[in-house]
Design an enzyme around this catalytic site. Structure first.
Site, short mmCIF file in Angstrom:
data_model
loop_
_atom_site.label_atom_id
_atom_site.label_comp_id
_atom_site.label_asym_id
_atom_site.label_seq_id
_atom_site.Cartn_x
_atom_site.Cartn_y
_atom_site.Cartn_z
N GLY A 9 0.81 -1.22 0.00
CA GLY A 9 0.00 0.00 0.00
C GLY A 9 0.84 1.27 0.00
O GLY A 9 0.54 2.23 -0.72
N THR A 10 1.90 1.27 0.80
CA THR A 10 2.74 2.47 0.87
C THR A 10 3.39 2.75 -0.47
O THR A 10 3.34 3.88 -0.98
CB THR A 10 3.80 2.28 1.98
N SER A 46 -4.05 -2.78 -0.88
CA SER A 46 -2.97 -3.55 -0.27
C SER A 46 -3.44 -4.97 -0.02
O SER A 46 -4.63 -5.22 0.16
CB SER A 46 -2.57 -2.87 1.04
N SER A 47 -2.50 -5.90 -0.01
CA SER A 47 -2.82 -7.32 0.12
C SER A 47 -2.99 -7.79 1.57
O SER A 47 -3.91 -8.53 1.89
CB SER A 47 -1.70 -8.13 -0.56
N HIS A 48 -2.10 -7.35 2.45
CA HIS A 48 -2.08 -7.99 3.79
C HIS A 48 -3.21 -7.52 4.70
O HIS A 48 -3.35 -8.05 5.80
CB HIS A 48 -0.71 -7.81 4.47
N THR A 70 11.52 -7.44 -10.52
CA THR A 70 10.87 -8.71 -10.84
C THR A 70 9.49 -8.77 -10.20
O THR A 70 9.33 -8.49 -9.01
CB THR A 70 11.74 -9.88 -10.31
N CYS A 77 1.76 2.19 11.33
CA CYS A 77 2.77 2.88 10.51
C CYS A 77 3.25 4.15 11.18
O CYS A 77 4.18 4.79 10.71
CB CYS A 77 2.23 3.15 9.12
#
Lengths: 378, 378
Positions: free
Chosen positions: B69-70, B197-199, B235, B325
């Protein structure tokens, strides 16, 4: 499928996957959180920092985790450049760096940075003479890759770093291809700043690290950042980092055996290739120039590398015609051209790179395909 | 351990882990490689792009995967700002954004960007009036979070976006906390650029994405980048992205049920809290202001949030005194202060955030601890 492109990427090892799985179940808190779930993550992170520092014989306070080799290069160079004193803002690098550094140099130049780009000699090496002819009184940082991702050529940092140290010039090295394969020892090589990546050593993709020798001044690219002591913003990927460090430690533990294994595969490739009359020629004379054992960079004399790569692919074998990070670009590789190859010669480049489980039988299958391709091109 | 800090981070779901595991074994090639191992990775990546685009009702060509996200916020804002025409380089954002945006604004201001920062009204909302009083003829981009990570307050983008669209001003929204929890629909909300964001949705850490509506101009932060159409170098983490998209799709599939579940937990927390005389007060009147159901941002009236967090921790319960954060910072949260709280009041803030497996029994344990803490402070 026979995979011979380990320099582009490798699968995670079983051990790394196991650690990833366990950390995800047990240590999923945000490492910045102040409760025990966060504290546990922070604790693992600290352990990983110490482990990784041990592998490079550096100090744990100098380890900063990132999202990969490219981000490591981008953050390391900019953070250290921004920390240089006003009188030493000249930056020197080489024409054979990874695309992440080449692109960054292009951007920094457009921002007004004074940058010199060294061409290696005809065997791909930055010699002391070349280095000496580029450093100046106002040089603050030099970045030289430890080994090239396409040709495998290793730079002799042991010989180069004292020249810089004497002049108080910092040395960054991109060791993405060497880390875990040959010793990357902070004091012996004499680097101040280092880039490593996880997925080249059987850790997960999306993880990397930077080492900055404690004492070296740097400034955060994004001021106000709290994670990784201000070096990289964003939730720290503790399960990924744990898996990376696990994989890296396993590589370090079997470095000698793997090196022998790679040398055997390599020797078989070239000896048998010659015996079969396959027009395969290493890009440099390996009796004179040190190369990474797991990367066989060579010319296939009668055809374009792209064609050979596709022929191999048609036969279920994955090799490469250059760095994956520059794949699809039609231009010949700067790293190959630096060896004195013409555009046409450089386009005949192929890279075969071995993994820990690569077998002689797989090399035989490759030789078979190359042999048939050579005959069809006669 | 009772974990009630899902807004900070969540463990990977079993499905996401399964996909991660499978992709790592079967699709470990570098997505940029031109052989079949690379092609397979590229194919999965394309599938993931389409899946994620479907979840936000956007177009697959607008999806760019990142490391979280950041990084998504940092790359999205800079890339879009750099693409704005010279006559429209005024940027408007809010005082209650995630620290990644607050820090970026600070940096961009020092680089000479003209930026206006909107204060929300006393209930934490950016109203049409507030927005109208900040946009100018030269405004090119506005960034307003979809919901706040600490207070859970949702911004009514449906109401705000037409104001911008009419003036040809682009809207970016940071939907890290809302994505997967409430609908994030490109056309309905009217955003042009999006961060997820994923987490936070039970995917792996170290993965995120940006959506840029096709047609919106942007310029790569690092020119020369080949990955993700130039948006992000490095990558591409295909196994991580596959796991992320799997987790996100699972959240989308159970959004209604989970929302009901969260509302039940929340209602229990506040009703039982009141019955027990625990001095717990939601930061906003939830009958008037829309908040995310899984984030309960509240004041604990007689003690500092930090103290309550530590007391809970001592009893094996993880809650938070603010965004992870920004954890460790002694200053009261700007998002809480924006609601009109004094410094002292803002320091009494705690955040309790629920996960999909959070139970009423866990809330009872929390209430028990809060009750005892309240009594000890009488």
């Amino acid at each position: 499928m026979i995979y011979l492109d380990y320099a582009a990427s490798a699968p995670m090892s079983d051990e790394a996957m196991q650690v990833f799985h366990e950390l995800n179940q047990e240590v999923y808190g945000n490492a910045s959180s102040l409760h025990d779930a966060g504290g546990k993550a922070e604790h693992i992170l600290k352990y990983c920092r110490r482990q990784l520092a041990g592998l490079i014989h550096g100090h744990e306070d100098g380890i900063y985790f990132t999202s990969g080799g490219t981000e490591s290069n981008i953050l390391a160079l900019q953070s250290v450049l921004n920390g240089l004193p006003a009188a030493r803002r000249h930056f020197v690098t080489t024409s054979v760096e990874h695309s992440s550094i080449r692109n960054l140099v292009f951007m920094l130049q457009s921002q007004g940075w004074d940058i010199s780009v060294m061409q290696p000699d005809s065997s791909g090496r930055i010699t002391p003479e070349i280095l000496l002819s580029h450093v100046r009184e106002d040089t603050g940082l030099v970045s030289i890759q430890h080994a090239n991702s396409e040709t495998g050529i290793i730079q002799d940092l042991r010989e180069l770093s004292p020249i810089l140290k004497k002049r108080n010039i910092l040395l960054h090295t991109d060791a993405v291809q060497t880390f875990g394969k040959i010793p990357v020892h902070a004091d012996e090589l004499g680097f101040d700043v280092l880039t490593v990546s996880s997925h080249k050593v059987y850790g997960p993709k999306g993880v990397g690290a930077v080492y900055i020798r404690p004492g070296v001044e740097w400034k955060p690219l994004y001021p106000g950042t709290t994670h990784e002591k201000g070096f990289r913003p964003g939730t720290v990927n503790v399960p990924g980092i744990g898996a990376f460090v696990t994989a890296a430690a396993a590589m370090a533990g079997q470095m000698k055996e793997l090196s022998l294994h790679f040398h055997e595969l390599r020797s078989h490739l070239f000896t048998e290739g010659q015996r079969l009359g396959i027009p395969l020629q290493p890009v440099v004379d390996e009796t004179r120039v040190q190369v990474l054992p797991h990367i066989a960079g060579c010319y296939f004399l009668r055809a374009e590398g792209q064609y050979i790569m596709l022929e191999c692919n048609r036969n279920g074998i994955c090799i490469s015609a250059g760095s994956a990070c520059a794949a699809g670009q039609q231009e010949p590789s700067p790293s190959v051209k630096a060896l004195g190859a013409s555009d046409q010669e450089a386009l005949r480049f192929i890279r075969i790179s071995f993994g820990q489980h690569t077998t002689l039988q797989e090399i035989d299958s490759l030789l078979n395909t190359l042999h048939e391709t050579a005959i069809s091109k006669l």
